[in-house]
Design a protein around this motif. Sequence first.
Motif, PDB file in Angstrom:
ATOM      1  N   ARG A 100       0.810  -1.219   0.000  1.00  0.00           N
ATOM      2  CA  ARG A 100       0.000   0.000   0.000  1.00  0.00           C
ATOM      3  C   ARG A 100       0.850   1.279   0.000  1.00  0.00           C
ATOM      4  O   ARG A 100       0.723   2.134   0.878  1.00  0.00           O
ATOM      5  N   PRO A 101       1.744   1.439  -0.981  1.00  0.00           N
ATOM      6  CA  PRO A 101       2.551   2.663  -1.020  1.00  0.00           C
ATOM      7  C   PRO A 101       1.696   3.886  -1.350  1.00  0.00           C
ATOM      8  O   PRO A 101       0.654   3.753  -2.008  1.00  0.00           O
ATOM      9  N   PRO A 102       2.106   5.079  -0.920  1.00  0.00           N
ATOM     10  CA  PRO A 102       1.395   6.288  -1.358  1.00  0.00           C
ATOM     11  C   PRO A 102       1.383   6.348  -2.881  1.00  0.00           C
ATOM     12  O   PRO A 102       2.387   6.038  -3.527  1.00  0.00           O
ATOM     13  N   ALA A 103       0.251   6.743  -3.469  1.00  0.00           N
ATOM     14  CA  ALA A 103       0.092   6.729  -4.918  1.00  0.00           C
ATOM     15  C   ALA A 103      -0.244   8.119  -5.430  1.00  0.00           C
ATOM     16  O   ALA A 103      -1.165   8.773  -4.921  1.00  0.00           O
ATOM     17  N   LEU A 104       0.501   8.582  -6.427  1.00  0.00           N
ATOM     18  CA  LEU A 104       0.262   9.870  -7.076  1.00  0.00           C
ATOM     19  C   LEU A 104      -0.429   9.607  -8.399  1.00  0.00           C
ATOM     20  O   LEU A 104       0.067   8.834  -9.220  1.00  0.00           O
ATOM     21  N   ALA A 105      -1.576  10.225  -8.634  1.00  0.00           N
ATOM     22  CA  ALA A 105      -2.363   9.991  -9.845  1.00  0.00           C
ATOM     23  C   ALA A 105      -1.982  10.991 -10.923  1.00  0.00           C
ATOM     24  O   ALA A 105      -2.012  12.199 -10.700  1.00  0.00           O
ATOM     25  N   TYR A 106      -1.616  10.482 -12.109  1.00  0.00           N
ATOM     26  CA  TYR A 106      -1.320  11.335 -13.258  1.00  0.00           C
ATOM     27  C   TYR A 106      -2.327  11.117 -14.386  1.00  0.00           C
ATOM     28  O   TYR A 106      -2.159  11.674 -15.465  1.00  0.00           O
ATOM     29  N   GLY A 107      -3.326  10.294 -14.149  1.00  0.00           N
ATOM     30  CA  GLY A 107      -4.351  10.055 -15.152  1.00  0.00           C
ATOM     31  C   GLY A 107      -5.718  10.200 -14.517  1.00  0.00           C
ATOM     32  O   GLY A 107      -6.001  11.177 -13.826  1.00  0.00           O
ATOM     33  N   ALA A 108      -6.598   9.196 -14.720  1.00  0.00           N
ATOM     34  CA  ALA A 108      -7.920   9.215 -14.112  1.00  0.00           C
ATOM     35  C   ALA A 108      -7.788   9.079 -12.595  1.00  0.00           C
ATOM     36  O   ALA A 108      -6.786   8.574 -12.090  1.00  0.00           O
ATOM     37  N   PRO A 109      -8.788   9.530 -11.843  1.00  0.00           N
ATOM     38  CA  PRO A 109      -8.731   9.395 -10.377  1.00  0.00           C
ATOM     39  C   PRO A 109      -8.570   7.939  -9.962  1.00  0.00           C
ATOM     40  O   PRO A 109      -9.154   7.038 -10.557  1.00  0.00           O
ATOM     41  N   LEU A 110      -7.788   7.712  -8.922  1.00  0.00           N
ATOM     42  CA  LEU A 110      -7.533   6.363  -8.421  1.00  0.00           C
ATOM     43  C   LEU A 110      -8.684   5.907  -7.532  1.00  0.00           C
ATOM     44  O   LEU A 110      -9.475   6.733  -7.048  1.00  0.00           O
ATOM     45  N   PRO A 111      -8.789   4.582  -7.297  1.00  0.00           N
ATOM     46  CA  PRO A 111      -9.775   4.098  -6.320  1.00  0.00           C
ATOM     47  C   PRO A 111      -9.595   4.815  -4.984  1.00  0.00           C
ATOM     48  O   PRO A 111      -8.481   5.202  -4.617  1.00  0.00           O
ATOM     49  N   ALA A 112     -10.694   4.975  -4.262  1.00  0.00           N
ATOM     50  CA  ALA A 112     -10.679   5.792  -3.044  1.00  0.00           C
ATOM     51  C   ALA A 112      -9.615   5.337  -2.058  1.00  0.00           C
ATOM     52  O   ALA A 112      -8.925   6.161  -1.447  1.00  0.00           O
ATOM     53  N   GLU A 113      -9.441   4.029  -1.885  1.00  0.00           N
ATOM     54  CA  GLU A 113      -8.471   3.526  -0.917  1.00  0.00           C
ATOM     55  C   GLU A 113      -7.051   3.916  -1.309  1.00  0.00           C
ATOM     56  O   GLU A 113      -6.237   4.279  -0.461  1.00  0.00           O
TER      57      GLU A 113
END
Length: 377
Positions: free
Chosen positions: A179-192
Amino acid sequence: MRPSHEANVTASGRAIGAPDAPEPLAAGVWTLAGGRLIIAEPGGPATVLVPTEQVRLLAVDLPLPNRTKRLEALPFAIEDQIAEPVESVHLALGAEIAPKRYLVAVVRHDVMAGWIDTADAAGLGHAAMVPDALALPRPDAGTWAVDLAADRAVVRAGDGTGFAVSPAILQAAWQGAGRPPALAYGAPLPAEMAAGGSTLAPAALSERLLAPALDLRQGLYTRRRTALPNIWRRLGWIVALGAAAHVVIAAADTVMLRTIADRREADTRALVAVAAPGANLSGDLAASVADLLPTGGSAPPDIFLPLLTRISGALGPLTGAITIRAINYQANALTLDLDGSDPALVSRIEAALRESRVPGSVTRSPDGSIRITASNA
């Protein structure tokens, strides 16, 4: 990263009425999708982004003093991390991503040759060829940069490597990676996933690819240079003829170098005999000496994400027909429990795994679920 369906120019070989030898496309970033080259961004260095699903990106320790020696050691450094025979794949050495640790790409020769043919047919034989995961900015250590689209998710990890999976598997892969921190560069990521990161707008592709971390056009697949004006072509012939004139001198030098090499081999054998009495130095001397050196760490290679990536690629055409229920990884075996109502789904999954050369078994449980069990063998 701009989705391919939004691009407004394509190049799928020669246009109607084009000459037999297409003019080189001097600049621009292109994506390769479905066997076609699609313009992603005009301007900037000529670059072809290839699908990361077909490229294995590794971080490999190569504590050697120069690039030549690192290239020589590369097949031995990665052979226990890939399922294919080393001779069947093309290895590309990339940037140093940590002290004495380098980015390495592995792609099958037949796949690479097909990409080269497509680029040449479109006049892009001089372009760099970069896995599209490396077009994402490299995040901080322990963080993921994710470009999520409708049909695929491209990830670049904090160690500089990357991979691509089906959106249906993205969240399970993220959980399996801790569960690493995730940076979104496209569509929004799943809420979790979005809870620990943010949505960002990356710099232009042409800026990010001015100095790509890795170019697949190496070795057998070195880039073809753009055509030179006649005056430079003639100058090239003059230089080539001059070089040929030195071949005779070089041949004479070879005899002397062979003598020097034999003398140094004898000196090396004498030194090893003093440093390691009783060592077996029969056969290849370099291999015998290498066997006497201390080996690296004993930690097993991380095969969870690579194996998951291979299975995800195989199941890509079935994304709409399956739902991931659970993923379990133990003793180098990956188990996926799926839901799907199609009675022929088991045979379709088996065929997809065989086509992608993923060793595994597919069974249907009494409750109607389907279990895939695969290993990295």
